[in-house]
Design a protein around this motif. Structure first.
Motif, PDB file in Angstrom:
ATOM      1  N   SER A 144      -6.591  -2.684  -7.967  1.00 34.76           N
ATOM      2  CA  SER A 144      -5.925  -2.134  -7.292  1.00 34.76           C
ATOM      3  C   SER A 144      -7.066  -1.100  -6.525  1.00 34.76           C
ATOM      4  CB  SER A 144      -4.495  -1.767  -7.394  1.00 34.76           C
ATOM      5  OG  SER A 144      -4.533  -0.875  -8.514  1.00 34.76           O
ATOM      6  N   GLN A 196      -4.629   0.781  -2.891  1.00 32.21           N
ATOM      7  CA  GLN A 196      -3.862   0.011  -2.311  1.00 32.21           C
ATOM      8  C   GLN A 196      -3.838  -1.676  -3.194  1.00 32.21           C
ATOM      9  OE1 GLN A 196      -7.000  -1.434   1.114  1.00 32.21           O
ATOM     10  NE2 GLN A 196      -7.361   0.639   1.055  1.00 32.21           N
ATOM     11  N   SER A 197      -2.647  -1.898  -3.117  1.00 28.87           N
ATOM     12  CA  SER A 197      -2.584  -2.894  -3.635  1.00 28.87           C
ATOM     13  C   SER A 197      -3.892  -4.071  -4.517  1.00 28.87           C
ATOM     14  CB  SER A 197      -1.735  -3.840  -4.360  1.00 28.87           C
ATOM     15  OG  SER A 197      -1.409  -4.692  -2.777  1.00 28.87           O
ATOM     16  N   SER A 198      -3.776  -4.528  -4.971  1.00 28.06           N
ATOM     17  CA  SER A 198      -5.601  -5.059  -5.442  1.00 28.06           C
ATOM     18  C   SER A 198      -5.225  -6.762  -4.191  1.00 28.06           C
ATOM     19  CB  SER A 198      -5.055  -6.353  -6.976  1.00 28.06           C
ATOM     20  OG  SER A 198      -4.232  -7.190  -7.255  1.00 28.06           O
ATOM     21  N   ASN A 252       0.762  -0.906  -0.205  1.00 27.24           N
ATOM     22  CA  ASN A 252       0.000  -0.072   0.232  1.00 27.24           C
ATOM     23  C   ASN A 252       0.608   1.021   0.276  1.00 27.24           C
ATOM     24  OD1 ASN A 252       0.135   0.956   2.703  1.00 27.24           O
ATOM     25  ND2 ASN A 252       0.012  -1.266   2.817  1.00 27.24           N
TER      26      ASN A 252
END
Lengths: 288, 131
Positions: free
Chosen positions: A233, A206-208, A178
């Protein structure tokens, strides 16, 4: 964005960021600082069945050494610290689990009695199944994540600074990243020098992996598989307004307002009922 | 609340005395810098001030004034000279009067003192990070 960056670069070359001891943003080295805020406020919970977090009595503590620092749930070590820039390794508790758990560190000292009034589960959807809603009471518990990574503070002027951070969960909860970037601007008033107003504009990415861990629905949450949700994301911009009025050396009045506009990757989740995440607090603070 | 550090500089008008070093005729050169100290509010703050440099020798000499290792003024065949020099510094600064061979006639240190023994840092996170 490119022009904003160039403008900030020009400003930084002509103005000098210094640490003013009379300002809250400046702190004595090798001294613990404890303070309490007493007032009224709330952090809204965007989840179906999630309880808003009332803010009544809030502790705050910090310690800054020559390089090391603690600011509530954040630990940091600054390996570069110049007048205009600081680069630090930090570790902190990931915020997202606060909405899934009552026992997050940020919820300490929050009284339970307010939850019966504001923590009501939303009524079932009237779309007759078109929009699936899942309460957090019906899913697997999410775990706390401890994030670690890099933080850069850029003191553009003595009234404006930029903070950016990139973090990865170091206890392998969601196995992703993140990031956050924000610009803070302080307003001071010559006629009322006890007052400070800070305006913050920023965004949370935020990443997936992180989005799907907290806001996704997999077969562990929904064994029937009828409401599975996996997404990409997210980027959620936010705005914050903070007001501080110093009454005495120990006492001050403060007001905090913030709104985070949640990304569609989050709001499309069957777990999420709100488009925004709001914080409001007004109260007094006492520094020990 | 913010103000220039210079505002916090209070000049101490303390007389300095001759401090000759390694000169061919050290006892015959008077060298003074006033003031010799600057007080800032907190350690690490910069001080900006103008110092008055004065030297006198019994015989005419060729000499240069050095601010640490930087040459700032030179005089040819003079037995006395005076100069005003604007300086900005965060740590004690050594001034030396040297001849053409870089031999030191005299030296004087200008000190920086803080009125508070505390050192300060910028906060790197907002306090009340709950918000």
């Amino acid at each position: 964005m490119k022009y904003i960056f160039l403008l900030l670069l020009c400003l930084s070359s002509s103005l000098y960021a210094q640490c003013n001891v009379e300002n809250e943003e400046c702190i004595a080295i090798d001294e613990w600082q404890f303070s309490l805020a007493l007032g009224a406020g709330v952090i809204t919970n965007p989840l179906h069945g999630g309880k808003n977090i009332p803010l009544i009595l809030i502790p705050n503590f910090s310690y800054y050494g020559e390089n090391f620092f603690i600011e509530n749930s954040v630990l940091g070590y600054s390996f570069i610290e110049e007048s205009h820039i600081a680069v630090s390794l930090i570790s902190q508790v990931n915020r997202e689990n606060a909405f899934f758990s009552r026992w997050h560190p940020s919820n300490i000292f929050v009284t339970e009695r307010f939850n019966s009034a504001i923590g009501v589960s939303p009524p079932p959807s009237e779309d007759n199944g078109e929009e699936i809603e899942i309460s957090l009471d019906d899913i697997e518990k999410r775990a706390w994540a401890i994030d670690g990574g890099l933080q850069i503070n850029w003191f553009v002027t003595n009234k404006t600074d930029v903070k950016a951070q990139v973090l990865h969960d170091i206890n392998s909860v969601y196995n992703g990243f993140n990031a956050q970037i924000e610009i803070n601007h302080f307003l001071h008033f010559q006629q009322v020098d006890q007052a400070i107003v800070k305006l913050t504009l920023g965004g949370n990415w935020q990443s997936s992996e992180q989005v799907n861990y907290y806001y996704g629905i997999d077969t562990q949450d929904d064994s029937s598989g009828s409401a599975l949700y996996q997404t990409t994301s997210s980027f959620s911009p936010y705005i914050k307004l903070f007001g501080h009025y110093q009454l005495t050396q120990q006492w001050a009045v403060r007001v905090n307002l913030s709104r985070e506009f949640l990304s569609s990757s989050l709001t499309n989740s069957p777990l999420v009922s709100e488009d925004t995440l709001d914080t409001f607090f007004v109260g007094v603070t006492y520094v020990f | 609340m913010y103000s220039k550090t210079g505002k916090y500089c209070y000049l101490l008008l303390i007389f300095c005395f001759i401090k000759p070093v390694n000169s061919t005729e050290p006892s015959q050169i008077e060298f003074s810098i006033k003031p010799i100290a600057c007080v800032v509010k907190q350690a690490g703050d910069a001080c900006t001030m103008t110092v008055k440099v004065h030297w006198r020798a019994k015989l005419p000499i060729n000499s240069c004034l050095y601010q640490e290792d930087e040459k700032t003024f030179c005089w040819q065949d003079k037995s006395e000279a005076m100069a005003n020099l604007a300086i900005n510094f965060k740590e004690n600064m050594m001034f030396t009067l040297r001849d053409e061979g870089n031999n030191i006639f005299a030296q004087q240190e200008v000190l920086i003192n803080s009125s508070s023994s505390k050192k300060y840092r910028r906060r790197l996170r907002s306090s009340w990070s709950l918000f």
